[in-house]
Design a protein around this motif. Structure first.
Motif, mmCIF file in Angstrom:
data_model
loop_
_atom_site.group_PDB
_atom_site.id
_atom_site.type_symbol
_atom_site.label_atom_id
_atom_site.label_comp_id
_atom_site.label_asym_id
_atom_site.label_seq_id
_atom_site.Cartn_x
_atom_site.Cartn_y
_atom_site.Cartn_z
ATOM 1 N N MET A 1 2.395 -9.300 -20.303
ATOM 2 C CA MET A 1 2.463 -8.297 -19.257
ATOM 3 C C MET A 1 2.630 -8.999 -17.913
ATOM 4 N N SER A 2 3.658 -8.627 -17.159
ATOM 5 C CA SER A 2 3.893 -9.278 -15.875
ATOM 6 C C SER A 2 3.139 -8.537 -14.768
ATOM 7 N N GLU A 3 2.674 -9.310 -13.810
ATOM 8 C CA GLU A 3 1.918 -8.761 -12.694
ATOM 9 C C GLU A 3 2.897 -8.292 -11.619
ATOM 10 N N MET A 4 2.621 -7.128 -11.019
ATOM 11 C CA MET A 4 3.486 -6.595 -9.977
ATOM 12 C C MET A 4 3.409 -7.481 -8.739
ATOM 13 N N ILE A 5 4.554 -7.760 -8.153
ATOM 14 C CA ILE A 5 4.594 -8.526 -6.916
ATOM 15 C C ILE A 5 4.668 -7.536 -5.762
ATOM 16 N N HIS A 6 3.669 -7.600 -4.890
ATOM 17 C CA HIS A 6 3.637 -6.740 -3.711
ATOM 18 C C HIS A 6 4.258 -7.500 -2.552
ATOM 19 N N LYS A 7 4.980 -6.766 -1.708
ATOM 20 C CA LYS A 7 5.557 -7.383 -0.524
ATOM 21 C C LYS A 7 4.875 -6.833 0.713
ATOM 22 N N TYR A 8 4.802 -7.668 1.738
ATOM 23 C CA TYR A 8 4.314 -7.278 3.055
ATOM 24 C C TYR A 8 5.558 -7.058 3.899
ATOM 25 N N ILE A 9 5.716 -5.843 4.414
ATOM 26 C CA ILE A 9 6.886 -5.512 5.225
ATOM 27 C C ILE A 9 6.410 -4.956 6.559
ATOM 28 N N ALA A 10 6.964 -5.485 7.649
ATOM 29 C CA ALA A 10 6.689 -4.982 8.995
ATOM 30 C C ALA A 10 8.026 -4.616 9.634
ATOM 31 N N VAL A 11 8.084 -3.427 10.225
ATOM 32 C CA VAL A 11 9.327 -2.947 10.828
ATOM 33 C C VAL A 11 9.058 -2.302 12.177
ATOM 34 N N SER A 12 10.052 -2.386 13.046
ATOM 35 C CA SER A 12 10.083 -1.545 14.238
ATOM 36 C C SER A 12 11.180 -0.521 13.964
ATOM 37 N N TYR A 13 10.987 0.709 14.418
ATOM 38 C CA TYR A 13 12.008 1.727 14.151
ATOM 39 C C TYR A 13 11.871 2.903 15.105
ATOM 40 N N SER A 14 12.949 3.671 15.154
ATOM 41 C CA SER A 14 12.950 4.987 15.781
ATOM 42 C C SER A 14 13.270 5.969 14.673
ATOM 43 N N LEU A 15 12.509 7.062 14.627
ATOM 44 C CA LEU A 15 12.707 8.098 13.616
ATOM 45 C C LEU A 15 13.237 9.347 14.307
ATOM 46 N N PHE A 16 14.372 9.836 13.810
ATOM 47 C CA PHE A 16 15.015 11.026 14.368
ATOM 48 C C PHE A 16 15.093 12.112 13.299
ATOM 49 N N ILE A 17 15.068 13.372 13.745
ATOM 50 C CA ILE A 17 15.394 14.508 12.886
ATOM 51 C C ILE A 17 16.541 15.256 13.548
ATOM 52 N N ASP A 18 17.175 16.149 12.796
ATOM 53 C CA ASP A 18 18.252 16.958 13.351
ATOM 54 C C ASP A 18 17.640 18.113 14.126
#
Length: 192
Positions: A1-18
């Motif tokens: 059984m393989s162990e899940m590899i977790h990633k650390y992700i950091a982002v800057s973003y702008s979120l828009f809606i219509d």
């Protein structure tokens, strides 16, 4: 059984809606205060995580998530009327926190916590919208990946502790096993 590899992700973003007049900015994460998460823990939307998991550090991104991949449809049955008594403290209505357009923390009989937006306050009932604020919306993300790497064992352990009700090493003063926690949560194996 393989162990899940977790990633650390950091982002800057702008979120828009219509919006009514084109794209409307609803949220931002700056490079000074980025949004960061560990993959595989349900912190970020699954579709958001999938879009970013293989984007290298330093790369820009620009993508949309349809409502089905985001917060789903806006559902009228999630607008409910609750007894006004629920919002009283010591027999008095909580006008300080409960007012039209306030977003308030709620808890159901199963102990699940969520937020609701106050729509109307009547003599006997309070109308509350339990839909996510972005339900029914297509989300447009434009940003940059600031960090994308394999999560450390400590980061994964800390996340698991936080998700299971522990502090995950909140930096307090417990000396048992050198965990450094004073929250009495037991996450270090017996601080209580």
């Amino acid at each position: 059984m393989s162990e899940m590899i977790h990633k650390y992700i950091a982002v800057s973003y702008s979120l828009f809606i219509d919006g009514d007049n084109g794209k409307e900015l609803v949220e931002e994460a700056t490079k000074e205060q980025p949004f960061y998460f560990l993959t595989g823990f349900g912190i970020a939307l699954d579709a958001f995580e999938k879009k970013l998991i293989d984007v290298p550090q330093g790369e820009d991104f620009d993508f949309s998530l349809e409502k089905e991949d985001a917060y789903g449809d806006y559902m009228l049955e999630h607008v409910v009327e609750l007894d006004r008594e629920i919002f009283t403290i010591d027999g008095k209505f909580d006008h300080e926190h409960i007012f039209v357009d306030a977003v308030v923390p709620l808890q159901n009989e199963d102990g699940n916590r969520f937020y609701g937006k106050i729509l109307e306050i009547g003599e006997e009932k309070v109308k509350v919208d339990l839909n996510h604020p972005l339900a029914g919306e297509t989300l447009h993300f434009v940003g940059k990946v600031l960090e994308n790497r394999e999560a450390t064992e400590d980061e994964v352990r800390s996340m698991i502790a936080r998700m299971s009700g522990g502090c995950g090493g909140c930096g307090g003063g417990c000396q048992k096993d050198g965990c450094g926690s004073d929250c009495n949560c037991g996450s270090c194996g017996g601080c209580n």
